[in-house]
Design a protein around this motif. Structure first.
Motif, mmCIF file in Angstrom:
data_model
loop_
_atom_site.group_PDB
_atom_site.id
_atom_site.type_symbol
_atom_site.label_atom_id
_atom_site.label_comp_id
_atom_site.label_asym_id
_atom_site.label_seq_id
_atom_site.Cartn_x
_atom_site.Cartn_y
_atom_site.Cartn_z
ATOM 1 N N GLN A 39 0.844 -1.191 0.000
ATOM 2 C CA GLN A 39 0.000 0.000 0.000
ATOM 3 C C GLN A 39 0.875 1.234 0.000
ATOM 4 O OE1 GLN A 39 -2.925 0.271 3.170
ATOM 5 N NE2 GLN A 39 -4.213 1.561 1.881
ATOM 6 N N ALA A 40 0.707 2.030 -1.032
ATOM 7 C CA ALA A 40 1.412 3.302 -1.134
ATOM 8 C C ALA A 40 0.506 4.409 -0.616
ATOM 9 C CB ALA A 40 1.802 3.567 -2.583
ATOM 10 N N PRO A 41 1.059 5.533 -0.205
ATOM 11 C CA PRO A 41 0.227 6.629 0.307
ATOM 12 C C PRO A 41 -0.845 7.039 -0.684
ATOM 13 C CG PRO A 41 2.527 7.046 0.771
ATOM 14 C CD PRO A 41 2.483 5.834 -0.108
ATOM 15 N N GLY A 42 -2.066 7.110 -0.216
ATOM 16 C CA GLY A 42 -3.168 7.555 -1.061
ATOM 17 C C GLY A 42 -3.679 6.514 -2.035
ATOM 18 N N GLN A 43 -3.156 5.313 -1.941
ATOM 19 C CA GLN A 43 -3.570 4.254 -2.864
ATOM 20 C C GLN A 43 -4.162 3.078 -2.096
ATOM 21 O OE1 GLN A 43 -0.703 3.129 -5.829
ATOM 22 N NE2 GLN A 43 0.072 5.210 -6.058
ATOM 23 N N GLU A 44 -4.942 2.295 -2.796
ATOM 24 C CA GLU A 44 -5.509 1.100 -2.190
ATOM 25 C C GLU A 44 -4.448 0.014 -2.065
ATOM 26 O OE1 GLU A 44 -10.129 1.517 -3.788
ATOM 27 O OE2 GLU A 44 -8.911 -0.225 -4.316
ATOM 28 N N ARG A 45 -4.671 -0.858 -1.106
ATOM 29 C CA ARG A 45 -3.773 -1.992 -0.943
ATOM 30 C C ARG A 45 -3.952 -2.939 -2.126
ATOM 31 N NH1 ARG A 45 -3.557 -4.527 5.008
ATOM 32 N NH2 ARG A 45 -3.372 -2.284 5.385
ATOM 33 N N GLU A 46 -2.859 -3.439 -2.665
ATOM 34 C CA GLU A 46 -2.935 -4.335 -3.808
ATOM 35 C C GLU A 46 -2.110 -5.594 -3.557
ATOM 36 O OE1 GLU A 46 -1.024 -3.159 -7.443
ATOM 37 O OE2 GLU A 46 0.599 -2.104 -6.411
ATOM 38 N N VAL A 47 -2.558 -6.678 -4.157
ATOM 39 C CA VAL A 47 -1.818 -7.928 -4.085
ATOM 40 C C VAL A 47 -0.726 -7.884 -5.138
ATOM 41 C CG1 VAL A 47 -1.945 -10.429 -4.230
ATOM 42 C CG2 VAL A 47 -3.907 -9.141 -3.344
ATOM 43 N N VAL A 48 0.520 -7.962 -4.739
ATOM 44 C CA VAL A 48 1.600 -7.958 -5.722
ATOM 45 C C VAL A 48 2.045 -9.373 -6.066
ATOM 46 C CG1 VAL A 48 2.439 -5.660 -5.181
ATOM 47 C CG2 VAL A 48 3.377 -7.598 -3.945
ATOM 48 N N ALA A 49 1.931 -10.285 -5.114
ATOM 49 C CA ALA A 49 2.333 -11.663 -5.369
ATOM 50 C C ALA A 49 1.640 -12.571 -4.374
ATOM 51 C CB ALA A 49 3.847 -11.829 -5.253
ATOM 52 N N SER A 50 1.268 -13.758 -4.841
ATOM 53 C CA SER A 50 0.600 -14.697 -3.953
ATOM 54 C C SER A 50 1.005 -16.113 -4.312
ATOM 55 C CB SER A 50 -0.917 -14.542 -4.033
ATOM 56 O OG SER A 50 -1.375 -14.832 -5.334
ATOM 57 N N ILE A 51 0.847 -16.986 -3.331
ATOM 58 C CA ILE A 51 1.168 -18.387 -3.536
ATOM 59 C C ILE A 51 0.093 -19.237 -2.884
ATOM 60 C CG2 ILE A 51 2.660 -18.509 -1.485
ATOM 61 C CD1 ILE A 51 4.527 -20.337 -3.228
ATOM 62 N N TYR A 52 -0.296 -20.278 -3.598
ATOM 63 C CA TYR A 52 -1.323 -21.187 -3.116
ATOM 64 C C TYR A 52 -0.639 -22.338 -2.405
ATOM 65 C CZ TYR A 52 -5.533 -24.104 -3.240
ATOM 66 O OH TYR A 52 -6.616 -24.870 -2.907
ATOM 67 N N ALA A 53 -1.072 -22.591 -1.155
ATOM 68 C CA ALA A 53 -0.352 -23.554 -0.329
ATOM 69 C C ALA A 53 -0.375 -24.965 -0.911
ATOM 70 C CB ALA A 53 -0.942 -23.564 1.072
ATOM 71 N N TYR A 54 -1.454 -25.329 -1.597
ATOM 72 C CA TYR A 54 -1.577 -26.680 -2.137
ATOM 73 C C TYR A 54 -1.211 -26.643 -3.616
ATOM 74 C CZ TYR A 54 -4.170 -26.997 2.184
ATOM 75 O OH TYR A 54 -4.528 -26.914 3.495
#
Length: 124
Positions: A39-54
């Motif tokens: 989350q940058a100032p004045g911006q919405e939180r965004e998913v930059v990277a994700s991993i699926y456990a299974y």
């Protein structure tokens, strides 16, 4: 008590690299999506990277594809975010997060309901 602890942030010059680490060893929830959000100032939180456990499937935001890599440690108690070729627009607070959803939803902000305290990354 959610126990996701981030480390590794700091100042870096454009073009440089950082590796963020999330210690999930005391995270007791059965989340199958683990992600790095920012989350940058004045911006919405965004998913930059994700991993699926299974199965370990990964997702990346278009803005970081080819530059960032998410990975789990062998014990899966640690989640890393390797960030290369950093740009000033990558400046943000980076959060490690967990949530429970199908693999198709790991790149969705609303999937995540457990958060660490965040670590600041500043690219200049």
């Amino acid at each position: 008590d959610v126990q996701l602890v981030e480390s590794g942030g700091g100042p870096v010059q454009a073009g440089g690299s950082l590796r963020l680490t999330c210690d999930a060893s005391r995270y007791t929830y059965s989340s199958n999506c683990m992600g790095w959000l920012r989350q940058a100032p004045g911006q919405e939180r965004e998913v930059v990277a994700s991993i699926y456990a299974y199965g370990g499937g990964t997702h990346y935001a278009d803005s970081v594809k080819g530059r960032f890599t998410i990975a789990q440690g062998r014990s899966k108690d640690t989640i890393y975010l390797e960030m290369n070729s950093l740009k000033p627009e990558d400046t943000a607070i980076y959060y490690c997060a967990g949530g429970r959803a199908g693999s198709w939803a790991c790149d969705t902000n609303s999937t995540y309901n457990h958060w660490g305290q965040g670590t600041q990354v500043t690219v200049s």
